[in-house]
Design an enzyme around this catalytic site. Sequence first.
Site, PDB file in Angstrom:
ATOM      1  CD  GLU A 185      -2.381  -1.200   2.729  1.00 18.67           C
ATOM      2  OE1 GLU A 185      -2.832  -0.223   3.476  1.00 18.67           O
ATOM      3  OE2 GLU A 185      -2.112  -2.363   3.129  1.00 18.67           O
TER       4      GLU A 185
ATOM      5  CB  CYS B  15       2.292   6.987   3.712  1.00 18.27           C
ATOM      6  SG  CYS B  15       2.560   5.713   5.103  1.00 18.27           S
TER       7      CYS B  15
ATOM      8  CB  CYS C 221       6.240  -5.745   9.246  1.00 19.35           C
ATOM      9  SG  CYS C 221       7.626  -4.891  10.313  1.00 19.35           S
TER      10      CYS C 221
ATOM     11  CB  CYS D 155       4.268  -3.877  16.574  1.00 23.06           C
ATOM     12  SG  CYS D 155       5.696  -3.316  16.326  1.00 23.06           S
TER      13      CYS D 155
ATOM     14  CB  CYS E 278       1.255  -3.334  13.726  1.00 19.49           C
ATOM     15  SG  CYS E 278       1.670  -2.699  11.794  1.00 19.49           S
TER      16      CYS E 278
ATOM     17  CD  GLU F 214      11.988  -0.428  11.456  1.00 17.97           C
ATOM     18  OE1 GLU F 214      10.943  -0.244  12.231  1.00 17.97           O
ATOM     19  OE2 GLU F 214      12.823   0.412  11.580  1.00 17.97           O
TER      20      GLU F 214
ATOM     21  CB  SER G 106       7.932   5.844  11.228  1.00 19.86           C
ATOM     22  OG  SER G 106       7.471   5.396  12.134  1.00 19.86           O
TER      23      SER G 106
ATOM     24  CG  LEU H  58       8.253   5.554  23.536  1.00 20.90           C
ATOM     25  CD1 LEU H  58       9.762   4.816  23.404  1.00 20.90           C
ATOM     26  CD2 LEU H  58       8.526   6.906  23.928  1.00 20.90           C
ATOM     27  CG  HIS H  59       3.584   2.702  20.023  1.00 26.37           C
ATOM     28  ND1 HIS H  59       3.222   3.688  19.395  1.00 26.37           N
ATOM     29  CD2 HIS H  59       3.962   1.870  18.786  1.00 26.37           C
ATOM     30  CE1 HIS H  59       3.167   3.786  18.117  1.00 26.37           C
ATOM     31  NE2 HIS H  59       3.743   2.648  17.861  1.00 26.37           N
TER      32      HIS H  59
ATOM     33  CG  ASN I  47      -5.878   3.662  12.497  1.00 24.51           C
ATOM     34  OD1 ASN I  47      -6.922   4.131  12.394  1.00 24.51           O
ATOM     35  ND2 ASN I  47      -4.623   3.828  11.938  1.00 24.51           N
TER      36      ASN I  47
ATOM     37  CB  CYS J  50      -0.170   0.555   7.906  1.00 24.27           C
ATOM     38  SG  CYS J  50       0.189   2.396   8.099  1.00 24.27           S
TER      39      CYS J  50
HETATM   40  N1  SAH Z   1       8.062  -0.018  11.168  1.00 27.80           N
HETATM   41  C1  SAH Z   1       7.925   1.638  11.129  1.00 27.80           C
HETATM   42  C2  SAH Z   1       6.926   2.246  10.289  1.00 27.80           C
HETATM   43  C3  SAH Z   1       5.791   1.834  10.026  1.00 27.80           C
HETATM   44  S1  SAH Z   1       4.293   2.005  10.883  1.00 27.80           S
HETATM   45  C4  SAH Z   1       7.546   1.726  12.684  1.00 27.80           C
HETATM   46  O1  SAH Z   1       6.960   0.900  13.541  1.00 27.80           O
HETATM   47  O2  SAH Z   1       7.753   3.056  12.970  1.00 27.80           O
HETATM   48  C5  SAH Z   1       3.818   3.603  11.054  1.00 27.80           C
HETATM   49  C6  SAH Z   1       3.352   3.749  12.474  1.00 27.80           C
HETATM   50  O3  SAH Z   1       1.926   3.462  12.667  1.00 27.80           O
HETATM   51  C7  SAH Z   1       4.036   3.119  13.905  1.00 27.80           C
HETATM   52  O4  SAH Z   1       4.337   4.332  14.615  1.00 27.80           O
HETATM   53  C8  SAH Z   1       3.195   2.342  13.926  1.00 27.80           C
HETATM   54  O5  SAH Z   1       3.574   1.769  15.457  1.00 27.80           O
HETATM   55  C9  SAH Z   1       1.979   2.654  13.941  1.00 27.80           C
HETATM   56  N2  SAH Z   1       0.699   1.880  13.892  1.00 27.80           N
HETATM   57  C10 SAH Z   1       0.851   0.514  13.526  1.00 27.80           C
HETATM   58  N3  SAH Z   1      -0.313   0.069  13.590  1.00 27.80           N
HETATM   59  C11 SAH Z   1      -1.052   0.979  14.128  1.00 27.80           C
HETATM   60  C12 SAH Z   1      -2.743   0.710  14.639  1.00 27.80           C
HETATM   61  N4  SAH Z   1      -3.396  -0.200  14.680  1.00 27.80           N
HETATM   62  N5  SAH Z   1      -3.078   2.093  14.992  1.00 27.80           N
HETATM   63  C13 SAH Z   1      -2.400   3.281  15.322  1.00 27.80           C
HETATM   64  N6  SAH Z   1      -0.865   2.974  14.928  1.00 27.80           N
HETATM   65  C14 SAH Z   1      -0.470   2.114  14.265  1.00 27.80           C
END
Ligand code: SAH
Length: 346
Positions: A91, A104, A111, A115, A118, A162, A193, A217-218, A292, A335
């Site tokens: 995408e 984007c 990936c 996480c 995600c 990533e 990112s 960071l989260h 999301n 994403c």
């Molecule tokens: N791998 C990289 C870039 C891709 S994700 C990274 O982790 O930063 C881009 C952003 O979207 C990251 O901050 C990721 O943690 C966030 N993300 C992924 N899934 C998500 C979701 N369901 N809701 C909100 N943010 C999300």
Amino acid sequence: MVHLYDMTLLEMEDWFASLGEPKYRAKQVFDWLYQKRVTDISSMTNLSVALREKLKAVATVSRSTEVTRQVSKVDGTVKFLLQWDDGVTVETVLMRHDYGNSVCVSTQVGCKMGCTFCASTLGGMIRQMSAGEMVEQLIYSQRLLDEEGARASSVVLMGSGEPMDNFDATMKFIDIINHEDGLNIGQRHITISTVGLVPGIIRLADEGRPITLAVSLHAANDELRSSMMPVNKAYPIAKLMEACHYYHNKTKKRISFEYALVGKKNDSLDDARQLARLLRNLPCHVNLIPVNYVPERGYERTPKDQIQAFLDELTSLGVNATIRREMGHDISAACGQLRAEHAHRI
Ligand code: SAH
């Protein structure tokens, strides 16, 4: 087959030399690719027909086809699902902001970072995207913008994958789009990112590029972060913060931190206070992202007033933070979702 988008200008000059052609051909082809944005070699009419035939036998402009396109009725966000010649899909998203258009880009197919919130990581990592494939993603959005007389002014590497796990291709992609004969997108307008791969952050710092670094960071303590992001077991928060300070000291740039708020997981005021403590003494900005909803993941969203309370707590503790505006929430928002939906259909 050579992918023309995969070459820097210097590489293309060498390539023409290896074909027994003068080097200035590279600049002509760059012009067709990045200023005129043609889709095939036949359209490059200042090259002789014979040369065009010769190039067509060994090289191609486009390697992907558009599978679907979704356009948001709310804010005009466009999501493209592209399919490459080996069948994989990724995408790319065009977003319209008041400060310009940003695109984007996905750096990997799927990936492997795992996480837990995600969608991109659901089927693991299939393969890397090449620099040219990343360029091609951007070109799709730019061609659409051409119809409106507009341009993509910034790029965020926040699609699937990533970028620090595909470092060299990512840097080459940046070199190609940043070049004044390419799309001339300033490095300051490019954001990488990362989940927090420490060696990549150090390497980027040492390259001294004025790129914007965003760190996902989260969570502000190791127990919580490891439960959301397996990468934290390899690079725990202390190591990550050390790398962030190093990055700032080297580049003098403010770092962005992404913090996806997940209901009852990482969204308490105590979490906000831990976050503020962690970021003390580091010039940075925090983007709060309401998570999301991904059906396979089942996380719930933080209620609006709690998001505001979290923001207020951070602000009162001196942290520079904003709530990220959601783009295209009427189309498959997260994403990796469009790709996952497509995979379910076939
Ligand atoms: N791998 C990289 C870039 C891709 S994700 C990274 O982790 O930063 C881009 C952003 O979207 C990251 O901050 C990721 O943690 C966030 N993300 C992924 N899934 C998500 C979701 N369901 N809701 C909100 N943010 C999300």
